[in-house]
Write a protein that holds these residues in place. Sequence first.
Motif, mmCIF file in Angstrom:
data_model
loop_
_atom_site.group_PDB
_atom_site.id
_atom_site.type_symbol
_atom_site.label_atom_id
_atom_site.label_comp_id
_atom_site.label_asym_id
_atom_site.label_seq_id
_atom_site.Cartn_x
_atom_site.Cartn_y
_atom_site.Cartn_z
ATOM 1 N N GLY A 83 62.327 -40.289 -23.248
ATOM 2 C CA GLY A 83 63.042 -40.381 -21.981
ATOM 3 C C GLY A 83 63.334 -41.801 -21.522
ATOM 4 O O GLY A 83 64.163 -42.008 -20.643
ATOM 5 N N ARG A 84 62.668 -42.788 -22.089
ATOM 6 C CA ARG A 84 62.962 -44.164 -21.720
ATOM 7 C C ARG A 84 64.298 -44.581 -22.336
ATOM 8 O O ARG A 84 64.751 -43.994 -23.320
ATOM 9 N N SER A 85 64.912 -45.588 -21.739
ATOM 10 C CA SER A 85 66.182 -46.061 -22.270
ATOM 11 C C SER A 85 66.328 -47.547 -21.987
ATOM 12 O O SER A 85 65.588 -48.122 -21.187
ATOM 13 N N PHE A 86 67.280 -48.148 -22.672
ATOM 14 C CA PHE A 86 67.611 -49.543 -22.399
ATOM 15 C C PHE A 86 69.079 -49.776 -22.674
ATOM 16 O O PHE A 86 69.698 -49.087 -23.479
ATOM 17 N N VAL A 87 69.637 -50.712 -21.930
ATOM 18 C CA VAL A 87 70.994 -51.181 -22.154
ATOM 19 C C VAL A 87 70.854 -52.556 -22.785
ATOM 20 O O VAL A 87 70.063 -53.384 -22.317
ATOM 21 N N ALA A 88 71.604 -52.783 -23.850
ATOM 22 C CA ALA A 88 71.493 -54.038 -24.578
ATOM 23 C C ALA A 88 72.867 -54.600 -24.904
ATOM 24 O O ALA A 88 73.857 -53.863 -24.934
ATOM 25 N N ALA A 89 72.896 -55.881 -25.153
ATOM 26 C CA ALA A 89 74.108 -56.583 -25.584
ATOM 27 C C ALA A 89 73.826 -57.238 -26.926
ATOM 28 O O ALA A 89 72.751 -57.804 -27.132
ATOM 29 N N SER A 90 74.783 -57.126 -27.824
ATOM 30 C CA SER A 90 74.660 -57.758 -29.131
ATOM 31 C C SER A 90 76.051 -58.139 -29.604
ATOM 32 O O SER A 90 77.055 -57.770 -28.986
ATOM 33 N N ASP A 91 76.112 -58.830 -30.721
ATOM 34 C CA ASP A 91 77.428 -59.047 -31.319
ATOM 35 C C ASP A 91 77.834 -57.742 -32.016
ATOM 36 O O ASP A 91 77.014 -56.851 -32.227
ATOM 37 N N HIS A 92 79.107 -57.639 -32.352
ATOM 38 C CA HIS A 92 79.607 -56.396 -32.949
ATOM 39 C C HIS A 92 78.981 -56.107 -34.308
ATOM 40 O O HIS A 92 78.728 -54.947 -34.644
ATOM 41 N N ALA A 93 78.700 -57.142 -35.086
ATOM 42 C CA ALA A 93 78.088 -56.936 -36.404
ATOM 43 C C ALA A 93 76.707 -56.302 -36.262
ATOM 44 O O ALA A 93 76.358 -55.387 -37.020
ATOM 45 N N THR A 94 75.926 -56.762 -35.302
ATOM 46 C CA THR A 94 74.600 -56.185 -35.069
ATOM 47 C C THR A 94 74.721 -54.736 -34.618
ATOM 48 O O THR A 94 73.992 -53.868 -35.101
ATOM 49 N N PHE A 95 75.646 -54.471 -33.701
ATOM 50 C CA PHE A 95 75.830 -53.103 -33.216
ATOM 51 C C PHE A 95 76.188 -52.168 -34.371
ATOM 52 O O PHE A 95 75.632 -51.085 -34.498
ATOM 53 N N HIS A 96 77.075 -52.591 -35.242
ATOM 54 C CA HIS A 96 77.455 -51.746 -36.376
ATOM 55 C C HIS A 96 76.311 -51.575 -37.369
ATOM 56 O O HIS A 96 76.167 -50.516 -37.993
ATOM 57 N N LYS A 97 75.472 -52.593 -37.511
ATOM 58 C CA LYS A 97 74.285 -52.468 -38.370
ATOM 59 C C LYS A 97 73.330 -51.418 -37.797
ATOM 60 O O LYS A 97 72.771 -50.601 -38.535
ATOM 61 N N ILE A 98 73.160 -51.420 -36.490
ATOM 62 C CA ILE A 98 72.312 -50.424 -35.832
ATOM 63 C C ILE A 98 72.892 -49.032 -36.033
ATOM 64 O O ILE A 98 72.176 -48.095 -36.402
ATOM 65 N N LEU A 99 74.202 -48.896 -35.825
ATOM 66 C CA LEU A 99 74.851 -47.592 -36.021
ATOM 67 C C LEU A 99 74.681 -47.088 -37.445
ATOM 68 O O LEU A 99 74.370 -45.917 -37.667
ATOM 69 N N LYS A 100 74.884 -47.960 -38.403
ATOM 70 C CA LYS A 100 74.765 -47.566 -39.811
ATOM 71 C C LYS A 100 73.361 -47.068 -40.120
ATOM 72 O O LYS A 100 73.182 -46.055 -40.790
ATOM 73 N N ALA A 101 72.349 -47.765 -39.604
ATOM 74 C CA ALA A 101 70.966 -47.341 -39.836
ATOM 75 C C ALA A 101 70.683 -46.007 -39.162
ATOM 76 O O ALA A 101 70.005 -45.148 -39.728
ATOM 77 N N LEU A 102 71.205 -45.818 -37.946
ATOM 78 C CA LEU A 102 70.936 -44.584 -37.217
ATOM 79 C C LEU A 102 71.749 -43.400 -37.738
ATOM 80 O O LEU A 102 71.335 -42.255 -37.586
ATOM 81 N N GLU A 103 72.907 -43.656 -38.346
ATOM 82 C CA GLU A 103 73.714 -42.571 -38.910
ATOM 83 C C GLU A 103 72.968 -41.828 -40.005
ATOM 84 O O GLU A 103 73.222 -40.659 -40.260
ATOM 85 N N GLN A 104 72.036 -42.487 -40.650
ATOM 86 C CA GLN A 104 71.268 -41.861 -41.714
ATOM 87 C C GLN A 104 70.289 -40.831 -41.165
ATOM 88 O O GLN A 104 69.757 -40.028 -41.919
ATOM 89 N N GLN A 105 70.057 -40.860 -39.869
ATOM 90 C CA GLN A 105 69.191 -39.883 -39.222
ATOM 91 C C GLN A 105 70.077 -38.816 -38.597
ATOM 92 O O GLN A 105 70.908 -39.116 -37.752
ATOM 93 N N THR A 106 69.908 -37.589 -38.969
ATOM 94 C CA THR A 106 70.801 -36.531 -38.510
ATOM 95 C C THR A 106 70.562 -36.117 -37.063
ATOM 96 O O THR A 106 71.419 -35.499 -36.458
ATOM 97 N N ASP A 107 69.410 -36.453 -36.472
ATOM 98 C CA ASP A 107 69.114 -35.997 -35.121
ATOM 99 C C ASP A 107 69.472 -37.002 -34.026
ATOM 100 O O ASP A 107 69.195 -36.795 -32.871
ATOM 101 N N VAL A 108 70.152 -38.109 -34.364
ATOM 102 C CA VAL A 108 70.543 -39.106 -33.374
ATOM 103 C C VAL A 108 71.985 -38.824 -32.937
ATOM 104 O O VAL A 108 72.872 -38.701 -33.767
#
Length: 117
Positions: A83-108
């Motif tokens: 239930g906790r959350s955070f708002v973060a700022a990053s460069d676009h390359a970092t954001f896409h790296k995070i997305l790529k890692a999380l895409e491998q998890q089907t429940d996100v």
Amino acid sequence: MSKFSVIAGSFPTGAGRFTIRNFTLPGDDNHYLCETVSAQQIDLISNRQSHYQPILEAEANAEALPKLSDKNQAIFLARLKDGRSFVAASDHATFHKILKALEQQTDVALEISSSAA
């Protein structure tokens, strides 16, 4: 390792880091301690302004908001399964790296606006 800045939410503001498996988040006001959160604990990640704007308006200090208009930054909301959350700022390359890692998890849930894809 990629860097991002926590700007609002359930964690103190400050520098964070992302590896392929973990988010390292500021853990206390003095930043002596940090909290490591497994990427598997992420329930939702979204860069849609309608998701993160209410948190920013309620919690972020007024000085940080003008800096968020930088087109080179990706602003996103990450919600944890507890239930906790955070708002973060990053460069676009970092954001896409995070997305790529999380895409491998089907429940996100990935809710990405078309401007970031």
